[in-house]
Design an enzyme around this catalytic site. Structure first.
Site, PDB file in Angstrom:
ATOM      1  CB  VAL A 117      50.189  48.508  71.575  1.00  0.00           C
ATOM      2  CG1 VAL A 117      51.215  49.445  72.208  1.00  0.00           C
ATOM      3  CG2 VAL A 117      49.280  49.272  70.617  1.00  0.00           C
ATOM      4  NE  ARG A 118      50.565  47.069  77.712  1.00  0.00           N
ATOM      5  CZ  ARG A 118      50.083  47.148  78.936  1.00  0.00           C
ATOM      6  NH1 ARG A 118      49.966  46.038  79.669  1.00  0.00           N
ATOM      7  NH2 ARG A 118      49.727  48.299  79.461  1.00  0.00           N
ATOM      8  N   GLY A 145      35.354  42.571  60.768  1.00  0.00           N
ATOM      9  CA  GLY A 145      34.595  41.443  60.234  1.00  0.00           C
ATOM     10  C   GLY A 145      34.762  41.306  58.732  1.00  0.00           C
ATOM     11  CB  THR A 178      32.437  40.300  63.782  1.00  0.00           C
ATOM     12  OG1 THR A 178      31.018  40.072  63.675  1.00  0.00           O
ATOM     13  CG2 THR A 178      33.131  39.028  63.331  1.00  0.00           C
ATOM     14  CG  ASP A 202      27.369  39.061  63.239  1.00  0.00           C
ATOM     15  OD1 ASP A 202      26.600  39.230  64.212  1.00  0.00           O
ATOM     16  OD2 ASP A 202      27.415  39.842  62.282  1.00  0.00           O
ATOM     17  NE  ARG A 240      21.854  43.154  59.445  1.00  0.00           N
ATOM     18  CZ  ARG A 240      22.241  44.420  59.341  1.00  0.00           C
ATOM     19  NH1 ARG A 240      22.480  44.946  58.150  1.00  0.00           N
ATOM     20  NH2 ARG A 240      22.394  45.155  60.408  1.00  0.00           N
ATOM     21  CB  SER A 289       8.092  30.479  81.325  1.00  0.00           C
ATOM     22  OG  SER A 289       9.297  29.834  81.677  1.00  0.00           O
TER      23      SER A 289
END
Lengths: 329, 329, 329, 329
Positions: C23-24, C108, C132, C134, C178, C222
């Site tokens: 927009v700007r 995407g 996106t 991903d 995915r 851990s």
């Protein structure tokens, strides 16, 4: 006095702040402090916290710069061995061997049941400090860790709201709370959620769907339903299924927050509560108290019998449930 | 009823949550709500909040998705015009013109002084809700915004502690609080600071230096001193100078947190307090209360005379000052 | 020119920053901007963004104070209707009716496939901007939203590490992705995770268990395993099951981060990337470019054919996979 | 090889991640690592990092769970003693005494000047890694710590924007950067600030005021001006004064962010950059490189002469300055 301190059960943010407070409160008063690693397991195994010189002793420096850390430097565990008579005897032997006069245990109701057993087998004094994100213990308004868990859940929902608004969706967000709706209700209120499904109240699916549809007609674009894992209808995935079957017109998605709720740097509230209760536990034990839990009620430090903490049920404030209803518009 | 609502004075995180609660609590009960922009200035200027259709009305949808936002959608201001008799008369005319029966004002002691004047010139009912980061109002345990301001200050100090530890330095951190040490004291407790300099207690430079040197001898690498801007010796820069002159052996640095403390997404505590008090203010005003402040004491909603809020001095809990001393090791 | 802009597909943090920039950047250059709500669905439905005066126009003020917000003020959707020839024709009619010459779409690969169809049916110019989480699009080093999604996942793992360390546990943390391991790999590197299970590399359970046991013998308390939802063995719950069957000696827990990864205030990186690409898209379209995607490669803005973005596979840097191995000690 | 590692100069978030990477990269390749505390001062004083058994050695376990921590476990310092010939000789003796063959120093241009001196007096190999929030070093696109400092500054401005909008104010926000406008410019772009005052470009007060007034006429309610401490007109307080004298019509307030910018948990970007460069420094030094700085240019690890890092001036991208102008509407 020689005071032992340990953390037990599920870890809660603020446990470190509480250990720091026990150590500094005790050393301020001239006591010695021994840290026990991994809760009851450490008592059974003689697993003590060693300072940088290898001594089984905690000093003010041992707890420097930990007030802001999640987890606990003393580690925590759920201990099977202690459930047996032999395990309990071994724990008593450890306490005697290291000449401990008083024991401060930070944990939840499983921890306090253990303390209750210990009291019957050991002469020393015993004080519990409530450290659990569930806020399900009678004898204190809030438990250490609850405030941070609410913060973590609310942060997550603030993020989900962005997507929910952009995609005009309903999110079911499952939070911890097997027997208590405290975390779910306070999270819902603070996150501006429309519904909280909690063990304390019946979850009425057709009523909920009617309510959500009426909100949709006023132009509402997104819905957040907070679900306590212990809700009587089941967790969030089961509810998603039931809402779908009840023809809820929103697109549904479920998020299960899980163990993220247990960690993170504690909020100022949890740090202050932990600091206050740790210090109060030290002062109480040195004045002769035993078999008590240190809590905070109406901003005052109070002791209550350790048995009450796990045998009585803490009620949810009905007023907060009603408030959520009025805000759900 | 037709209820007006505005925010006034310095903004505080949670004001939006409170506006939302007033609007939803009121519309739930069948009342109408008119939002006034920019506090008293908006009453003087007839500057009202317009909804998406251009009407001077707030609906449940006007306050969607704002519970998590800092600042206030009604904007705030400190108003000179209202300080004059003419300004006050103009405000009364606006209230009458728009047929407002009850007015809920969210702000601090300046705001409540204004309400007190209004009460003498206008027939409608008036309730104040405490919104200020200073927590300096009698009649409530905490004010809306205090919890978030503590969180912001503690977050900043957690960051400074990294540098302080790495460089073995002392940081003086100035927080807000012209007349009250609440923010400084709670920040110090939660951040694990060694000293808090507050208006309520004398700041003893030689004593502080002795204490800091003794900490250094126990191996302490970093020191945090939290300074209320209203400390009687002056702000953090003056204290830095005095510590230097008193030959404090730590390397000194000062950070002035400033307006950052007023902003940010409110903590769950502030959101819940704001939600509760906004709703309680609506219920109180519709039951006939006036010239009162809505507060929360010992987890209960209570009303107290609006005059008390600014004419009485709220005491700091001495116990918390002592606790900080015991932890400073 | 009259430029249309919309967001489509899964929302990504930084979409608002990109809309603001379009927009700007456009109004700075004297163009007009029309916002389309809900992606392709808005083109099919003639659902345009209306400013405060009810006009179908975006001005610099329409995008004030949104650079820091997650989600998108233009809302997003996955559109079934546009998949049909009739839907596409309707979209073209809307573009013509509102005299749009150029269209900028933020999304995407699904979004870009749609653009590719549109190009064959409409005379106007078309530019895609990669939005996106991903980071699976060829033609840009990073997509808008990836940086924030990594930050969110790393924050969550920082919290889990507290509990993992305190309880000596292994956490499997499932992140989105995915078909791509970017999010999992970068999260693992930044969070200090020991293992990343990603679609691009085979996951060898016995090898992993041997490695984890050897870490345990060096004193490791851990373990964090980051799992892309698209890992070829399945998500985190399936892996947990396989690790248990392979007699992994750590206590195992799984956390699925889910939609939280899509929301939240964008990182500075995402805000700057979005600002740069939105502005570059405007300049490109006004200079005559069409059927291209705006990307950033080696810090330079570049155009590449929109078809490449979804027909070519973006490779993971092998060097980063090796680096994770060397750090896993 | 036996590799020494230290941090020097102002601390930067990500230094710990880099130390971890040096240790793990080196031990993966069969090298030994010796940590030196407090930078050059530790070389002068023979102040080495001791592991839990009291040995002057760093193992994979010494750097567990530090990737997410600000500051540096090796502490840092600015060292006067090393500026003298005697100090440098003492440093060389320490390196020889502990049989160090290669030295990796993490810091900024002061640190690299020191390395340059060392190279002339010592036979071992020397590699610098750029760790400074200023991003003012030639030979790398970004320095370790820059990303986190931008994040911290942007977070602060997001909070200030709430108050600025609510009160219709202009905030001047001073960020670090004595000689470089990188931090100010990237912060301004990401925070949506209207103006950045930086050392690299002249600050034109009347032009700025005209621009701000024209923004005000388009309905802009709040303004953020980011000021580098090294702007040629002076810091933020001086600019506030000049704006007031130039009759700027906004209410003005100044916030100086200060040392908060140096601390905090590093962003994923800083952690990954630090991890990559630490590992690359180890591989480079073991392949024979010396007197070089390890940097990342266009996502590739590269070496450049250490002299370049402090003798050449890093240019700000002009394109980013222009972009800020176009967005300031």
């Amino acid at each position: 006095m020689r005071i032992g301190v340990f953390c037990s059960g599920g870890d809660a943010p603020g446990m470190n702040a509480c250990v720091r407070s026990v150590v500094r409160g005790a050393t301020s008063a001239g006591h010695e402090v021994v840290g026990i690693n991994r809760g009851y397991q450490g008592l059974v195994d003689e697993n003590l916290f060693l300072d940088s010189l290898g001594e089984a002793k905690m000093s003010a420096r041992s707890v420097s710069n930990i007030i802001q850390r999640g987890g606990t430097i003393l580690r925590s565990a759920r201990c099977q061995a202690f459930q047996t008579e032999a395990g309990m005897q071994k724990a008593v032997e450890t306490l005697e061997k290291f000449k401990i006069d008083g024991l401060i245990a930070i944990g939840g109701n499983g921890t306090f049941r253990g303390l209750n057993e210990l009291v019957e087998r050991w002469d020393g004094r015993v004080i519990g400090v409530p450290g659990t994100i569930d806020n399900d213990l009678v004898g204190t308004d809030y438990t250490i860790g609850f405030s941070t868990a609410v913060q973590t859940a609310v942060d997550a929902i603030d993020k989900l709201r962005d997507t929910a608004e952009s995609h005009e969706r309903l999110f079911l967000v499952e939070v911890m709370g097997r027997h208590s709706g405290y975390l779910a209700l306070y999270t819902a209120l603070a996150a501006g959620a429309e519904v909280a499904c909690i063990p304390e109240t019946p979850t009425d699916i057709p009523g909920m769907v009617d309510h959500l549809h009426s909100l949709q007609q006023t132009g509402k674009k997104s819905i957040i339903v907070v679900v306590a894992e212990g809700d009587e209808l089941g967790g969030a995935l089961i509810l998603q299924d039931k809402l779908q079957k009840a023809k809820c017109s929103f697109a549904l998605r479920t998020v299960i927050l899980g163990h993220v709720q247990r960690g993170g740097s504690p909020t100022p509230d949890d740090r202050i509560l932990a600091t206050r209760l740790g210090d109060f536990a030290v002062r109480s034990i040195s004045e002769g108290a035993t078999a008590m839990m240190a809590g905070e009620i109406n901003h005052e430090c109070v002791l209550s019998p350790i048995k009450d903490s796990f045998s009585k049920r803490k009620e949810l404030p009905k007023e907060m449930i009603d408030l959520l209803d009025r805000m759900s518009k």
